[in-house]
Motif scaffolding. Structure first.
Motif, PDB file in Angstrom:
ATOM      1  N   GLY A   1      15.383   6.770  -7.364  1.00 36.15           N
ATOM      2  CA  GLY A   1      14.255   7.491  -7.123  1.00 36.15           C
ATOM      3  C   GLY A   1      13.873   7.236  -5.587  1.00 36.15           C
ATOM      4  N   PRO A   2      12.772   7.725  -5.125  1.00 32.86           N
ATOM      5  CA  PRO A   2      12.286   7.675  -3.848  1.00 32.86           C
ATOM      6  C   PRO A   2      12.493   6.029  -3.197  1.00 32.86           C
ATOM      7  N   THR A   3      12.453   5.916  -1.831  1.00 32.57           N
ATOM      8  CA  THR A   3      12.581   4.422  -1.552  1.00 32.57           C
ATOM      9  C   THR A   3      11.138   3.786  -1.735  1.00 32.57           C
ATOM     10  N   ARG A   4      10.078   4.449  -2.123  1.00 33.63           N
ATOM     11  CA  ARG A   4       8.865   3.653  -2.462  1.00 33.63           C
ATOM     12  C   ARG A   4       8.737   3.423  -4.005  1.00 33.63           C
TER      13      ARG A   4
ATOM     14  N   GLY B   1       0.910  -1.330  -0.043  1.00 35.93           N
ATOM     15  CA  GLY B   1       0.065  -0.018  -0.023  1.00 35.93           C
ATOM     16  C   GLY B   1       0.551   1.050  -0.182  1.00 35.93           C
ATOM     17  N   TYR B   2       1.979   1.203   0.689  1.00 35.04           N
ATOM     18  CA  TYR B   2       2.782   2.417   0.834  1.00 35.04           C
ATOM     19  C   TYR B   2       3.616   2.632  -0.471  1.00 35.04           C
ATOM     20  N   LEU B   3       4.060   1.545  -1.124  1.00 34.83           N
ATOM     21  CA  LEU B   3       4.826   1.677  -2.388  1.00 34.83           C
ATOM     22  C   LEU B   3       3.792   2.122  -3.452  1.00 34.83           C
ATOM     23  N   GLU B   4       2.556   1.866  -3.412  1.00 33.73           N
ATOM     24  CA  GLU B   4       1.716   2.129  -4.185  1.00 33.73           C
ATOM     25  C   GLU B   4       1.249   4.012  -4.269  1.00 33.73           C
TER      26      GLU B   4
ATOM     27  N   ASP C   1       8.570  15.562  -8.950  1.00 32.43           N
ATOM     28  CA  ASP C   1       7.142  15.341  -9.044  1.00 32.43           C
ATOM     29  C   ASP C   1       6.769  14.382  -7.930  1.00 32.43           C
ATOM     30  N   ALA C   2       7.561  13.408  -7.347  1.00 30.76           N
ATOM     31  CA  ALA C   2       7.430  12.556  -6.551  1.00 30.76           C
ATOM     32  C   ALA C   2       7.511  12.925  -5.290  1.00 30.76           C
TER      33      ALA C   2
END
Length: 355
Positions: A325-328, A25-28, A251-252
């Motif tokens: 990119g970010p850890t997610r 859920g967090y990665l999404e 953007d992220a």
């Protein structure tokens, strides 16, 4: 067995599912995952209170964290590593993604640098991260070397390679150079360079300068040594780190992430530790994942790096491709994309093309 794998082997099915769904859920979404949202997705019907108790246990184990009071949970770096190593399901590369990468190949005679630049752009476009492509060192034999004086304190060395490529490099020559010393230095180098690659020539120059020191005019000797220092400089134009898609990171980013993203941009702008980037990939065949502080190159930015080496026809590692990119990051999707891209680049540089 790593600490994460030990913890995973000791978890029951309920804890494992809660953990997996929190991470997915967090990665999404990039948002903390709450117990109420999990009551709707768990395979076993559980109350929000029961799920909260499991989350607290997972937090005690160091796998989850609470960014805010009364908010949901997010995975820690240890939790992400455990998920990637033991739970994550890696998907296959979709037809659309394959076509986007294949389209970068262009014509057979396309310049390698241009092709790798297009590969980087495609990789950042389909992963929505920033792409990193380390170009191979030039290993074609040298055909000719020439020095051109531009000003008293500026000179150009022209390197012509057997494959037709030409490189021009500006440098500051030793003071007092004359047209004759430029010719003498070029003649000395051309006598040594024929049939040798640039990396082979480096060691040969150092030995020959010692052996034939008396034959060379002092000015020409200084010029050869300064040119040698230019070629021997780490991170020179022999290998180049192509970075594409930095805007995707902005953007992220959340407000809290912006400082870290700026730190990452500074690192990428300076192209620091290019050799270390290749070392990350060289430590093992296939795709490697570095999460947060595990990533020594960009640890201050807390970013994740998915990287894979590519090889020539002799199975020698000559470069690398990656996504940062970010850890997610969507690791399950990005890992096969990076793997496919690295293999494709390797085949292309080895003279093989898609059928």
């Amino acid at each position: 067995m790593s600490d994460g794998q030990k913890i995973l082997s000791q978890m029951n099915d309920r804890s494992r599912e809660v953990f997996r769904r929190v991470v997915e859920g967090y990665l999404e979404s990039g948002d903390p995952v709450g117990s109420r949202s999990l009551t709707r997705t768990m395979s076993e019907k559980l109350s929000a209170a029961t799920i909260r108790n499991v989350m607290q246990d997972l937090e005690f184990l160091g796998l989850l964290d609470s960014p805010h009071i009364s908010a949901g949970r997010i995975p820690t770096q240890l939790g992400l590593r455990m998920f990637v190593d033991g739970i994550m399901e890696v998907s296959t590369v979709t037809l659309a993604d394959r076509q986007a990468i294949d389209a970068t190949l262009g014509a057979p005679e396309q310049d390698v640098g241009t092709m790798l630049d297009r590969v980087g752009a495609a990789l950042s476009g389909i992963t929505h991260g920033a792409s990193l492509v380390l170009t191979p060192k030039r290993e074609a034999p040298i055909r000719h070397i020439e020095f051109v004086s531009l000003a008293p304190d500026r000179a150009l060395v022209v390197l012509v390679f057997a494959d037709g490529q030409v490189e021009n490099r500006l440098f500051t020559p030793p003071p007092g150079q004359t047209p004759s010393s430029l010719r003498e230095a070029a003649n000395f180098l051309n006598a040594l360079a024929e049939g040798r690659t640039l990396s082979e020539l480096r060691g040969h120059i150092a030995r020959e300068i010692v052996v034939r020191r008396q034959e060379l005019d002092q000015l020409a000797r200084d010029l050869v040594e300064s040119g040698f220092a230019l070629w021997d400089a780490p991170g020179d134009s022999q290998e180049r780190l192509i970075v594409r898609g930095q805007s995707n990171l902005l953007d992220a980013a959340t407000e809290m992430d912006l400082a870290r993203v700026r730190s990452l941009f500074d690192d990428l702008e300076r192209k620091r530790d290019i050799a270390q980037f290749l070392e990350l990939a060289e430590t093992g065949e296939g795709v490697r994942i570095f999460i947060g502080a595990e990533n020594k190159l960009f640890s201050l930015s807390g970013s994740s790096l998915v990287v894979s080496p590519y090889m020539n026809a002799d199975r020698k590692i000559i470069g690398a491709v990656g996504v940062i990119g970010p850890t997610r990051l969507n690791y399950g999707r990005i890992v096969p994309i990076v793997d496919y891209t690295a293999q494709l680049v390797g085949r292309l540089l080895s003279g093989e093309r898609q059928g």
